[in-house]
Design an enzyme around this catalytic site. Structure first.
Site, PDB file in Angstrom:
ATOM      1  CB  CYS A  80      41.537  27.127 -36.489  1.00  0.00           C
ATOM      2  SG  CYS A  80      40.523  28.257 -37.145  1.00  0.00           S
TER       3      CYS A  80
ATOM      4  CG  HIS B  12      41.942  21.227 -45.825  1.00  0.00           C
ATOM      5  ND1 HIS B  12      43.146  20.835 -45.313  1.00  0.00           N
ATOM      6  CD2 HIS B  12      41.707  22.290 -45.862  1.00  0.00           C
ATOM      7  CE1 HIS B  12      43.689  22.173 -45.315  1.00  0.00           C
ATOM      8  NE2 HIS B  12      43.018  22.900 -45.450  1.00  0.00           N
TER       9      HIS B  12
ATOM     10  NE  ARG C 124      43.115  29.693 -49.184  1.00  0.00           N
ATOM     11  CZ  ARG C 124      42.467  28.817 -50.229  1.00  0.00           C
ATOM     12  NH1 ARG C 124      40.992  29.082 -50.643  1.00  0.00           N
ATOM     13  NH2 ARG C 124      42.854  27.730 -50.416  1.00  0.00           N
TER      14      ARG C 124
ATOM     15  CB  ALA D 103      41.589  28.731 -41.153  1.00  0.00           C
TER      16      ALA D 103
END
Lengths: 537, 462
Positions: free
Chosen positions: A55, A187, A89, A58
């Site tokens: 999503c 992003h 991550r 994230a």
């Protein structure tokens, strides 16, 4: 083994009608004879297909913001979202003098039902006060999760008030999980805010030295950035900042002084690269530090850009030395890997980048694709003007930047820029498809159904993807390599990374454990010996 | 490592969390749903929820975790997710053909108030296929609450009383434990000669064997017929009240099946309690096989008591597991001085016996004073440890930061364990599980003693 149009048709026919109509646009067989081959990307996933996508939260907090080590990243929402992005991550970070490192911490407003009903703004403000008191950060981010937008919490107002109250930067990111169609929206949201409020707020007026660069879209997974920095520094580059692996707010603020931006992951950071160029005049260069040959090409492109005989000489020295050091080792591993095939399905750049490294090991990629990329990542930036906006892409606000009146300066004459663009990918990314062979499959947002079907059809020797596919594929007796987390190994970038990757992939093929899948009694008869006449043994 | 955690504990009144010791409901619901045979869990929310949950469960079990999502967009969030869910149901059955689809909600679909039962009624569901749901708002409780809610939904949707006389069988609700624990519980029941229905049962699903073939629906899991039959059982055994009791209560209400609520049988005392309950309910004698195991456990506890007696321990994790661990370390003569869970301490809206009360009662009988807290976080646990150091830390993988920062031996127990393999296959329940736990604790302490010993004090025999 290549897939035929007929086999692909048969696969489409197994899908429900609406899904079939949708998926036809996301799957193609590369055909270089056609003038252009358009693929649909960055559009909605069909519900229920079992996608690998995540999503916007994230993409924003998890990918772009999370690695910035000296900011406290508060997740405003119920507990889960902060929990799953805590240390999950592998974006490594070192503590530096005068730069704090909060990577071991996770901060959540832990919204409860009463916060959903009455609003969570006060709780968020209270948390900011507490973390400032306890940790004294230089800057804070707030990332919104799904319910925040729905209940109408004004996180921008909370951030603004906290900024005034504490005299430190507090940034709010409206990256609710339902925004856009994947991580990609996040992003973009993160890029916008970093560009608008962090980049260029530092005091530096000029570059700290010759050959000053920023490394963009490099997240230091498994230490990738450290390996890249190792040889860049040796060649003589000054690294102003990395966005965002092992990155620091303190350094990112001065990103405006660099003379070149390197773009490793085009998808997640190209917005910033473009806007820095508009605002400060810094050109960007698409690089790829995955694979020995790609790394060498990137280093030579950089030397071409700076056009200095000393730098070029040093670049070639380092290349020669590194190549002599790593190539014989890689060649040994390649003996195990040779003549094998791979699927390479990763996020937004690795689906492309790792194909070269596989090739260096003698492994051909026969299927590749991206989880959350856009058409330009497949077809190249020249398609950007043709990309249609839709309801989902429109809800990510874009903003325009103007040249900064005092800090904008051209790094070279427009004529020189044009000349360079003919030689190196300056301000350009030609996309993944160009490097694939005719007959290869290109699949956007691969789902589980297609994963199983394509494996049956193409029988790859190795499947490069993420954790959710890994054990599915391994159960089939096929090695699976996680290219998001590198199966907790790495670095995989640069020269040393290529050796590590070769070693790990060889290990995946050579592990004796594969030999034990079939129990001996499945292949041997129950009784041995001959039956004599009259049925007597 | 955790360099900025202050030793001084200042009261934090915001109700926010730094370094959580819990996560959200849907992941627990997803895990519980995997314990039904042929079931595909479905996450009704944004894609990220499903991805995060699958990621964490996959990392814990190192096995395929299959689940689908409604893939909410902004439009769905404004106009409701009904259309997405209907599309998902249709696609799931066409593409993946599960027997059962288990829908759980998320904070998103709960906040907008999607009516899941109404959507299920309107959806195209193939003949003979089953769709059911549990509401699992992420802003209440924890992953344990989500597990409990999905387990309860198995009762409310499926359990039926169809026989006059109850059958000589037990419903066994194992709680949020690993498949290795579930297999051990089944072995114990079989050794006792008892017939049982265990639900959920993730053994054979998330610990499936390597065969060279991927099975989307492996052999394991409780069947829907078995779930229906739970209404005919003589009794329900609820193990771990936070994760299991709600389902047991629902069975009592719906089908009049009485229940016994016990601790998760971690350690000697809780296992004794479970066997005594079974013995009493079914007039089944405990077989020598189990008595021998018990004797072996007491034997090793005694043999090695000087390794762990009086050692100070900090324990954190899920409330049912923490309660069992606390009781067990007390039986070893250890001193649990910090005990913490991230899960809120009592059932929502009830005045049930709280987590703190339960732990404090155990400590009181042992004459130990300790920090005990529910609904807290690992920042607070770390601060406690800074103020009162311990010899051992027991908890899930996230404890490794504290263990490294304070240089404390660390035993990984609970969920999630992301940095060690095989743990989910090995039990911590029953006498055998207790022996395994004891071995882990003992080895951690002795490895530390070896590491720290000066050459002249380095012992061959310990």
């Amino acid at each position: 083994m290549a897939i035929t149009e007929k086999e692909l048709e048969e696969l489409f026919e197994k899908m429900p009608k609406k899904m079939e109509k949708n998926r036809r646009k996301h799957i193609m067989i590369k055909n270089g004879e056609l003038e252009s081959q358009a693929i649909e990307a960055n559009t909605r996933t069909v519900p229920g297909v079992i996608t690998n996508r995540g999503c916007a939260y994230a993409g924003c907090k998890g990918v772009v913001l999370g690695p910035i080590k000296d900011m406290i990243h508060i997740t405003h929402g119920p507990i889960g979202c902060a929990f799953y992005t805590w240390g999950a991550r592998r974006n490594k970070a070192k503590t530096e003098e005068n730069v704090k490192n909060f990577m071991n911490y996770a901060f959540s407003t832990n919204m409860q039902e009463k916060d959903i009903v009455f609003g969570g703004e006060k709780k968020l403000a209270a948390m900011i006060d507490e973390v400032v008191d306890m940790f004294h950060p230089n800057a804070i981010t707030i990332s919104a999760t799904c319910p925040v937008g729905l209940i109408g919490d004004d996180i921008n107002a909370v951030a603004k008030a906290a900024q005034e109250r504490h005299g430190i930067q507090v940034l709010a990111f409206s990256c609710e999980g339902y925004k856009g169609v994947s991580q990609s929206a996040g992003h973009h949201i993160a890029n916008n805010n970093l560009m608008a409020n962090v980049i260029g707020t530092g005091d530096m007026e000029k570059a700290p030295g010759k050959y000053s660069i920023n490394i963009l879209g490099e997240y230091n997974i498994g230490g990738d950035s450290w390996e890249i920095e190792r040889f860049l520094k040796e060649i003589g580059y000054n690294i102003v900042c990395v966005m965002t692996g092992d990155g620091a707010w303190e350094h990112i603020r001065n990103a405006h002084v660099a003379d070149l931006n390197l773009v490793q992951c085009h998808r997640s950071i190209n917005y910033i690269a473009e806007k820095i160029q508009t605002k400060y005049g810094t050109p960007w260069l698409k690089v790829n530090f995955v694979g020995v040959q790609s790394t060498i090409k990137s280093l030579r492109d950089m030397a071409t850009y700076f056009d200095d005989p000393e730098l070029t000489k040093k670049t070639e020295e380092v290349i020669e030395r590194e190549l002599a050091r790593v190539q014989p080792v890689i060649d040994q591993y390649a003996k195990i890997c040779n003549n094998k095939t791979a699927f390479c399905f990763v996020g937004g750049s690795r689906g492309h980048h790792y194909q070269g490294l596989f090739r260096e090991l003698g492994i051909e990629t026969v299927l590749a694709g991206y989880e959350f990329a856009h058409r330009d990542d497949y077809e190249g930036r020249e398609v950007i003007p043709d990309i249609k906006t839709d309801a989902d892409s429109k809800n990510i606000p874009d903003f325009q930047v103007e040249p900064d009146p005092s800090r904008f300066h051209l790094r070279m004459s427009p004529e020189k820029m044009e000349e360079l663009k003919q030689k190196i990918p300056l301000g350009d990314y030609a996309g993944m498809n160009l490097e694939m062979k005719d007959g290869d499959l290109i699949v956007d947002d691969l789902n589980h159904f297609e994963t199983e079907e394509f494996i049956k059809l193409l029988q790859p020797d190795i499947f490069a993807s993420g954790i959710k596919d890994k054990y599915v594929v391994q159960k089939m007796g096929i090695p699976a390599k996680q290219l998001h987390s590198y199966d907790y190994s790495g670095p995989y970038a640069g020269f040393n990374g290529a050796v590590n990757f070769a070693r790990d992939v060889s290990m995946a093929f050579a592990s004796p454990t594969w030999n034990y899948i079939t129990p001996p009694w499945k292949t041997a008869p129950l009784l041995e010996g001959e039956f004599g006449e009259g049925g007597k043994a | 490592m955790l360099d900025y955690t202050p030793k001084e504990i200042k009261k934090r009144s915001s109700g926010t969390v730094i370094n959580p010791a819990k996560t959200c409901q849907p992941i627990g619901a997803m895990y519980a749903a995997l314990g039904i045979h042929g079931c595909l869990p479905h996450s009704h929310g944004s894609q990220g929820c499903c991805s995060f949950h699958r990621m964490h469960l996959t990392r814990h079990f190192r096995d395929p975790i299959m689940a689908s999502t409604s893939s909410f967009t902004e439009g769905a969030s404004v106009f409701g997710g009904g259309a997405n869910l209907k599309t998902a149901i249709k696609n799931v059955f066409t593409l993946y053909n599960p027997d059962v689809m288990a829908i759980h909600t998320t904070c998103l679909s709960e906040t907008i108030g999607d009516d899941i039962p109404a959507t299920i009624r309107q959806a195209e569901i193939p003949e003979g296929k089953i769709v059911f749901h549990a509401n699992t708002p992420s802003y209440q409780g924890s992953h344990i609450t989500g597990f409990s809610n999905m387990t309860k939904a198995m009762v409310t949707y499926f359990s039926e009383k169809t026989t006059e006389q109850p059958k000589e069988q037990t419903n066994l609700i194992p709680g949020f434990v690993n498949p290795g624990d579930m297999r051990e519980l089944k072995r114990i029941f079989e050794a006792m000669g008892l017939t049982y229905i265990m639900f959920p049962d993730t053994s054979g699903v998330v610990d499936s064997p390597m065969t060279g073939k991927f099975e989307m629906y492996p052999k394991g899991g409780v069947t829907i017929d078995q779930l229906k039959d739970t209404g005919n059982s003589k009794i329900t055994l609820s193990l771990g009240r936070f994760s299991s009791e709600a389902a047991a209560e629902a069975l009592k209400k719906k089908c009049k099946v009485p229940f016994i609520s016990l601790k998760t049988p971690i350690g000697i005392k809780a296992t004794d309690d479970m066997l005594m309950a079974l013995r009493g309910s079914f007039a089944a004698e405990v077989p020598y096989e189990l008595e021998e195991e018990r004797g072996q456990l007491v034997d090793v506890m005694t043999d090695a008591h000087f390794h762990f007696h009086n050692k100070k321990v900090a324990i954190f994790g899920d409330p049912d597991i923490v309660a069992g661990l606390t009781e067990f370390v007390l039986s070893l003569g250890m001193k649990p001085i910090h005990i913490l869970t991230g899960t809120p301490g009592g059932a929502l809206g009830s005045k049930m016996y709280s987590f703190e009360d339960e732990i404090n009662d155990m400590l009181q009988s042992a004459g130990i004073t300790a920090n005990v807290k529910a609904d807290s976080d690992l920042l607070e646990l770390h601060q406690w440890i800074k103020n009162q150091p311990v010899d051992l830390l027991i908890g899930n993988t996230y404890g490794k930061y504290i263990a490294k920062a304070e240089d404390i031996p660390f035993v990984r127990v609970g969920f999630p364990i992301l940095d060690r393999a095989i743990h989910s296959y090995m039990p911590i329940v029953g006498y055998r599980g207790a022996m395994r736990l004891l071995e882990m604790i003992d080895n951690a302490l002795l490895d530390r003693a070896d590491r720290d010993a000066a050459d002249e004090d380095f012992e061959l025999v310990m």
